[in-house]
Enzyme design. Structure first.
Site, PDB file in Angstrom:
ATOM      1  N   HIS A 128      -3.199   0.450  -3.736  1.00  0.00           N
ATOM      2  CA  HIS A 128      -3.155  -0.804  -2.980  1.00  0.00           C
ATOM      3  C   HIS A 128      -2.947  -1.929  -3.991  1.00  0.00           C
ATOM      4  CE1 HIS A 128      -4.637   1.187   0.642  1.00  0.00           C
ATOM      5  NE2 HIS A 128      -5.609   1.721  -0.063  1.00  0.00           N
ATOM      6  N   SER A 149       0.850  -1.188   0.000  1.00  0.00           N
ATOM      7  CA  SER A 149       0.000   0.000   0.000  1.00  0.00           C
ATOM      8  C   SER A 149       0.884   1.235   0.000  1.00  0.00           C
ATOM      9  CB  SER A 149      -0.912   0.028   1.235  1.00  0.00           C
ATOM     10  OG  SER A 149      -1.943  -0.933   1.134  1.00  0.00           O
ATOM     11  N   CYS A 187      -8.020  18.564  -4.862  1.00  0.00           N
ATOM     12  CA  CYS A 187      -8.889  19.719  -4.677  1.00  0.00           C
ATOM     13  C   CYS A 187      -8.223  20.930  -5.300  1.00  0.00           C
ATOM     14  CB  CYS A 187      -9.156  19.978  -3.204  1.00  0.00           C
ATOM     15  SG  CYS A 187     -10.257  18.745  -2.504  1.00  0.00           S
ATOM     16  N   GLU A 207      -3.701  18.843  -1.811  1.00  0.00           N
ATOM     17  CA  GLU A 207      -4.988  18.815  -2.499  1.00  0.00           C
ATOM     18  C   GLU A 207      -5.828  17.583  -2.146  1.00  0.00           C
ATOM     19  OE1 GLU A 207      -2.030  19.151  -3.883  1.00  0.00           O
ATOM     20  OE2 GLU A 207      -1.991  21.261  -4.446  1.00  0.00           O
ATOM     21  N   SER A 208      -5.413  16.724  -1.282  1.00  0.00           N
ATOM     22  CA  SER A 208      -6.126  15.576  -0.706  1.00  0.00           C
ATOM     23  C   SER A 208      -5.256  14.319  -0.649  1.00  0.00           C
ATOM     24  CB  SER A 208      -7.493  15.317  -1.320  1.00  0.00           C
ATOM     25  OG  SER A 208      -8.378  16.365  -0.942  1.00  0.00           O
TER      26      SER A 208
END
Lengths: 142, 142
Positions: free
Chosen positions: B86, B73, B101, B80-81
């Site tokens: 995975h 992972s 974002c 921006e987020s």
């Protein structure tokens, strides 16, 4: 970071022929600004959400971004994938992702728990299937 | 972790009246098993994906889960987020989320870059709007 897992990652009930991935995500509107600035509260909510959904927490981290357009981000890596919350307190706004793998965990329980705690005036929620395709494991030879 | 941001988080081009959130996510089938075990490669791909998409990387972490149903992972927190990958190498399977974002970053560029590098035989991709509702910021008084 190497993790020796005791619980198999994903697809545990599927007999090993596919990975069962379930992703619930939503946008929460009209959430109390103070809650959305509260890094510790948000972290606690995610930890408890993982527990109620039967997800195995591996790691969790939070960040606070100050200033206009700032907010808090919480990301938890669980054995079954991840949970994230991003907040924009000035907008009373938060987004939530709960993504699990394996038949034993239930992302809806975690999502609903987070909504219950954050009490948005309104929210939307979507579901995405993140499962593998049975028998479709071979890569192209390139 | 407190972050003093130089770049505003989200909605930068929107005049401050809403948060523009764009989430591209997909499932990649039939990916080369060796690539999916390669923690460093996957990390490098995410770092470069953030760059090509004009996202500001804040933090990145990787985990490797050994054994059957194991995999890698990678989760990157960007201003921006987030971006996540995975993998389940035994299944030739990986899932990718690129969530940004602000109008200045383009999640499609990051997603397409990751696909280009992982070369799945087949993949599906979805888009979700993670934007706030303009003017809908007040919480209920409870």
């Amino acid at each position: 970071m190497a993790v020796q897992q005791n619980v198999k990652k994903g697809g545990r009930e599927a007999g090993g022929d596919l990975i069962v991935g379930k992703h619930v995500y939503g946008n929460l509107y009209g959430v109390d600004e103070e809650k959305l600035w509260d890094e510790e509260l948000l972290k606690d909510i995610v930890v408890e959400a993982a527990r109620v959904a039967n997800m195995n927490l591996v790691d969790i981290k939070t960040w606070k971004f100050t200033g206009f357009h700032g907010g808090v981000s919480v990301i938890a890596l669980v054995l079954e994938s991840h949970i994230s919350i991003h907040t924009w307190p000035d907008y009373g706004y938060a987004t939530v992702d709960v993504y699990t793998c394996g038949a034993n965990s239930d992302p809806w329980k975690a999502f609903n728990y987070i909504v219950l705690k954050l009490k948005p005036r309104y929210y939307i929620v979507h579901y995405a299937d993140r499962s593998s395709i049975p028998g479709y494991t071979e890569s192209e030879k390139r």
